[in-house]
Scaffold this motif. Structure first.
Motif, PDB file in Angstrom:
ATOM      1  N   GLU A  74     -20.230  26.314  36.125  1.00  0.00           N
ATOM      2  CA  GLU A  74     -19.618  25.846  37.212  1.00  0.00           C
ATOM      3  C   GLU A  74     -18.522  26.561  38.032  1.00  0.00           C
ATOM      4  N   ASP A  75     -18.162  27.449  36.878  1.00  0.00           N
ATOM      5  CA  ASP A  75     -16.595  28.430  37.510  1.00  0.00           C
ATOM      6  C   ASP A  75     -17.257  29.262  36.953  1.00  0.00           C
ATOM      7  N   GLY A  76     -18.933  30.178  36.232  1.00  0.00           N
ATOM      8  CA  GLY A  76     -19.269  31.098  36.117  1.00  0.00           C
ATOM      9  C   GLY A  76     -19.413  31.785  34.860  1.00  0.00           C
ATOM     10  N   TYR A  77     -18.231  31.156  33.955  1.00  0.00           N
ATOM     11  CA  TYR A  77     -17.522  31.592  32.804  1.00  0.00           C
ATOM     12  C   TYR A  77     -18.835  31.383  31.172  1.00  0.00           C
ATOM     13  N   VAL A  78     -18.676  32.289  30.104  1.00  0.00           N
ATOM     14  CA  VAL A  78     -19.035  31.644  28.991  1.00  0.00           C
ATOM     15  C   VAL A  78     -17.250  31.946  27.755  1.00  0.00           C
ATOM     16  N   LEU A  79     -16.640  31.298  27.127  1.00  0.00           N
ATOM     17  CA  LEU A  79     -15.324  31.351  26.566  1.00  0.00           C
ATOM     18  C   LEU A  79     -16.172  31.709  25.464  1.00  0.00           C
ATOM     19  N   LEU A  80     -15.617  33.232  24.644  1.00  0.00           N
ATOM     20  CA  LEU A  80     -15.402  33.178  23.240  1.00  0.00           C
ATOM     21  C   LEU A  80     -14.373  33.346  23.251  1.00  0.00           C
ATOM     22  N   THR A  81     -14.312  33.226  21.002  1.00  0.00           N
ATOM     23  CA  THR A  81     -13.241  33.110  20.514  1.00  0.00           C
ATOM     24  C   THR A  81     -14.329  34.461  19.359  1.00  0.00           C
ATOM     25  N   PRO A  82     -15.084  34.962  19.362  1.00  0.00           N
ATOM     26  CA  PRO A  82     -15.150  36.270  18.595  1.00  0.00           C
ATOM     27  C   PRO A  82     -14.447  36.725  17.490  1.00  0.00           C
ATOM     28  N   PRO A  83     -14.723  36.803  15.954  1.00  0.00           N
ATOM     29  CA  PRO A  83     -13.923  37.128  15.367  1.00  0.00           C
ATOM     30  C   PRO A  83     -14.542  38.751  15.129  1.00  0.00           C
TER      31      PRO A  83
END
Length: 186
Positions: free
Chosen positions: A152-161
């Motif tokens: 809906e808000d147009g994003y993916v949240l990443l917590t990359p190593p």
């Protein structure tokens, strides 16, 4: 939206069954008798599933519209599609590629790229993120690294190593010191 779920292969037997290359993770849900499938090229369909069975590792489908081997032979190479708008999804944790493409990839509040694809593999899926330089970064699509997908808000949240976004840098940008040291020692 239309989603390809299979491609028809060669005929099987004389009663119109065909082999199919399965392109869905839930064939038992997609090929239920009575299901009408859209096809490409459109002139060959639509096709209504009347039977689905496994022969070793090969899925065999029978269609209401096809009753003999000659008709089955004419379907070779035809692509089978479902309409994702009419499919009931019990799994809230899954997304189709077309839903993910175009989403902003964020690390905290910083946008680090845009999702440009999804590679579905046997062990795990990979999000393809294109960074600002046009380089592709392959991000394991697991909850530990992609804890939030917000369509809906147009994003993916990443917590990359650490180092994930540096893995895809071209070789010419890496340090050339070892080659220089080797020449000096000779």
């Amino acid at each position: 939206m239309q989603l390809q779920v299979a491609r028809i292969g060669k005929p099987h037997g004389i009663r119109g069954e065909v082999t199919v290359q399965v392109l869905t993770d839930a064939p038992e849900d997609r090929f239920v008798p009575g299901t009408e499938l859209t096809v490409e090229p459109a002139a060959k369909g639509p096709l209504t599933v009347i039977s689905a069975r496994w022969n070793k590792d090969i899925l065999l489908l029978g269609f209401e519209e096809i009753t003999d081997r000659n008709g089955a032979e004419e379907l070779r190479g035809v692509k089978l599609f479902i309409d994702t708008e009419t499919v009931d999804e019990d799994d809230d944790e899954g997304w189709y590629e077309h839903e993910l493409v175009g989403l902003k990839a964020r690390v905290g509040d910083d946008v680090v790229g845009t999702v440009s694809g999804l590679r579905t593999l046997t062990v795990q899926d990979l999000l393809v993120v294109e960074d600002g330089r046009g380089e592709e970064i392959l991000v394991p699509f697991v909850e530990a690294i992609v804890p939030e997908v917000n369509i809906e808000d147009g994003y993916v949240l990443l917590t990359p190593p650490e180092g994930l976004f540096e893995l895809n840098k071209p070789e010419d940008k890496k340090d050339a010191a070892p080659a220089d040291t080797k020449e000096a020692g000779q």
